[in-house]
Motif scaffolding. Structure first.
Motif, PDB file in Angstrom:
ATOM      1  N   LEU A  22       0.848  -1.202   0.000  1.00  0.00           N
ATOM      2  CA  LEU A  22       0.000   0.000   0.000  1.00  0.00           C
ATOM      3  C   LEU A  22       0.879   1.247   0.000  1.00  0.00           C
ATOM      4  O   LEU A  22       1.888   1.306   0.714  1.00  0.00           O
ATOM      5  CB  LEU A  22      -0.901   0.016   1.236  1.00  0.00           C
ATOM      6  CG  LEU A  22      -1.899  -1.138   1.374  1.00  0.00           C
ATOM      7  CD1 LEU A  22      -2.611  -1.041   2.720  1.00  0.00           C
ATOM      8  CD2 LEU A  22      -2.919  -1.128   0.240  1.00  0.00           C
ATOM      9  N   ASP A  23       0.481   2.230  -0.796  1.00  0.00           N
ATOM     10  CA  ASP A  23       1.263   3.475  -0.806  1.00  0.00           C
ATOM     11  C   ASP A  23       0.860   4.353   0.395  1.00  0.00           C
ATOM     12  O   ASP A  23      -0.004   3.969   1.198  1.00  0.00           O
ATOM     13  CB  ASP A  23       1.100   4.209  -2.147  1.00  0.00           C
ATOM     14  CG  ASP A  23      -0.324   4.718  -2.369  1.00  0.00           C
ATOM     15  OD1 ASP A  23      -1.126   4.736  -1.411  1.00  0.00           O
ATOM     16  OD2 ASP A  23      -0.646   5.105  -3.514  1.00  0.00           O
ATOM     17  N   ASP A  24       1.490   5.527   0.500  1.00  0.00           N
ATOM     18  CA  ASP A  24       1.263   6.385   1.672  1.00  0.00           C
ATOM     19  C   ASP A  24      -0.207   6.756   1.850  1.00  0.00           C
ATOM     20  O   ASP A  24      -0.740   6.738   2.964  1.00  0.00           O
ATOM     21  CB  ASP A  24       2.083   7.677   1.544  1.00  0.00           C
ATOM     22  CG  ASP A  24       3.551   7.425   1.830  1.00  0.00           C
ATOM     23  OD1 ASP A  24       3.884   6.317   2.313  1.00  0.00           O
ATOM     24  OD2 ASP A  24       4.366   8.328   1.555  1.00  0.00           O
ATOM     25  N   ALA A  25      -0.874   7.083   0.732  1.00  0.00           N
ATOM     26  CA  ALA A  25      -2.272   7.519   0.826  1.00  0.00           C
ATOM     27  C   ALA A  25      -3.156   6.366   1.319  1.00  0.00           C
ATOM     28  O   ALA A  25      -4.053   6.561   2.153  1.00  0.00           O
ATOM     29  CB  ALA A  25      -2.747   8.012  -0.538  1.00  0.00           C
ATOM     30  N   LYS A  34       0.034   8.550   9.161  1.00  0.00           N
ATOM     31  CA  LYS A  34       1.227   8.215   8.378  1.00  0.00           C
ATOM     32  C   LYS A  34       1.881   6.992   9.009  1.00  0.00           C
ATOM     33  O   LYS A  34       2.147   6.986  10.212  1.00  0.00           O
ATOM     34  CB  LYS A  34       2.183   9.418   8.399  1.00  0.00           C
ATOM     35  CG  LYS A  34       3.312   9.326   7.415  1.00  0.00           C
ATOM     36  CD  LYS A  34       4.040  10.676   7.345  1.00  0.00           C
ATOM     37  CE  LYS A  34       5.441  10.573   6.771  1.00  0.00           C
ATOM     38  NZ  LYS A  34       5.564   9.875   5.508  1.00  0.00           N
ATOM     39  N   VAL A  35       2.131   5.995   8.199  1.00  0.00           N
ATOM     40  CA  VAL A  35       2.614   4.721   8.728  1.00  0.00           C
ATOM     41  C   VAL A  35       3.758   4.206   7.855  1.00  0.00           C
ATOM     42  O   VAL A  35       3.594   4.009   6.651  1.00  0.00           O
ATOM     43  CB  VAL A  35       1.424   3.711   8.744  1.00  0.00           C
ATOM     44  CG1 VAL A  35       1.912   2.298   8.866  1.00  0.00           C
ATOM     45  CG2 VAL A  35       0.479   4.020   9.890  1.00  0.00           C
ATOM     46  N   VAL A  40       3.990  -1.072   9.749  1.00  0.00           N
ATOM     47  CA  VAL A  40       3.159  -2.053   9.037  1.00  0.00           C
ATOM     48  C   VAL A  40       3.601  -3.473   9.418  1.00  0.00           C
ATOM     49  O   VAL A  40       2.765  -4.333   9.714  1.00  0.00           O
ATOM     50  CB  VAL A  40       3.267  -1.856   7.499  1.00  0.00           C
ATOM     51  CG1 VAL A  40       2.608  -3.007   6.751  1.00  0.00           C
ATOM     52  CG2 VAL A  40       2.626  -0.527   7.102  1.00  0.00           C
ATOM     53  N   ARG A  41       4.901  -3.702   9.444  1.00  0.00           N
ATOM     54  CA  ARG A  41       5.409  -5.043   9.808  1.00  0.00           C
ATOM     55  C   ARG A  41       5.000  -5.403  11.234  1.00  0.00           C
ATOM     56  O   ARG A  41       4.570  -6.521  11.508  1.00  0.00           O
ATOM     57  CB  ARG A  41       6.941  -5.083   9.699  1.00  0.00           C
ATOM     58  CG  ARG A  41       7.413  -5.164   8.273  1.00  0.00           C
ATOM     59  CD  ARG A  41       8.877  -5.598   8.173  1.00  0.00           C
ATOM     60  NE  ARG A  41       9.307  -5.447   6.792  1.00  0.00           N
ATOM     61  CZ  ARG A  41       9.930  -4.366   6.311  1.00  0.00           C
ATOM     62  NH1 ARG A  41      10.234  -3.373   7.113  1.00  0.00           N
ATOM     63  NH2 ARG A  41      10.247  -4.292   5.038  1.00  0.00           N
TER      64      ARG A  41
END
Ligand SMILES: CC(C)(COP(=O)(O)OP(=O)(O)OC[C@H]1O[C@@H](n2cnc3c(N)ncnc32)[C@H](O)[C@@H]1OP(=O)(O)O)[C@@H](O)C(=O)NCCC(=O)NCCS
Length: 177
Positions: A22-25, A34-35, A40-41
């Motif tokens: 997945l991109d930033d948006a 903001k991740v 995410v991991r």
């Protein structure tokens, strides 16, 4: 051919890879902020596969969408949270809506009486999905909280979950050949 099946702990790496794409948006839309990759991991690694219910949509052997159902802790509330991510190339084909429909069935059969989902106020597809499934929308701090009432299970809902999972596993075996 697209098919749906539940994800299990052996799908953890595929789930992580799906989220990392997945991109930033999209990450902002999914996690309301903001991740980075590390977060995410850590999120994917933190899934408790004994309590969470994850449903995947596959194109052949590729995981292209995931719905997550997390039951609220404690027996008091009988609530659960729904979250969903569809890979960009597969959007606007009804997959998000189908995953929500199937997650409502899973929630129903687990005696989860209310589903809630949180999205940013500008997330039109999610708001549309909530509307379609008669969600009640509350607006707070730039976010939308959608609450959906889930009916009690019955023999048909239990059979329907078992049948659709069997179909999904059969399709997965076909795709693996
Ligand atoms: C939100 C998301 C899951 C939607 O998945 P999808 O598979 O594209 O959803 P669907 O195809 O079922 O579309 C849902 C509805 O939104 C509508 N829709 C799609 N894109 C739209 C847009 N840009 N503007 C307005 N409506 C839109 C569709 O027409 C459909 O309504 P309909 O059934 O009345 O035609 C997907 O965009 C996504 O993964 N986004 C990033 C992560 C995210 O936002 N997750 C939600 C927070 S947990």
């Amino acid at each position: 051919m697209l098919y749906y099946r539940k994800l299990r702990s052996f799908d953890a790496a595929g789930f992580e890879a799906h989220l990392l794409k997945l991109d930033d948006a999209d990450r902002r839309a999914r996690f309301s902020g903001k991740v980075g990759d590390d977060v995410v991991r850590a999120y994917a690694a933190g899934i408790d596969w004994t309590t969470a219910c994850l449903l995947g949509c596959f194109d052949g052997q590729m995981l292209c969408a995931v719905a997550e159902l997390h039951a609220d802790s404690a027996l008091v509330s009988r609530g659960g949270e729904f979250a969903v991510t569809v890979a960009p190339a597969y959007r606007n084909r009804g997959i998000g809506s189908e995953l929500l429909r199937r997650t409502i069935l899973l929630a129903r059969n687990r005696m989860i009486g209310r589903l809630h989902m949180i999205c940013l106020i500008d997330n039109q597809p999610m708001r549309r999905m909530a509307d379609k499934f008669h969600g009640q929308l509350d607006f707070e701090d730039g976010q939308v909280w959608a609450k959906l009432a889930v009916p009690y299970p019955d023999p048909v809902s239990l059979f329907s979950e078992a049948f659709t999972e069997g179909m999904g596993l059969a399709a997965a075996m076909g795709a693996a050949r």
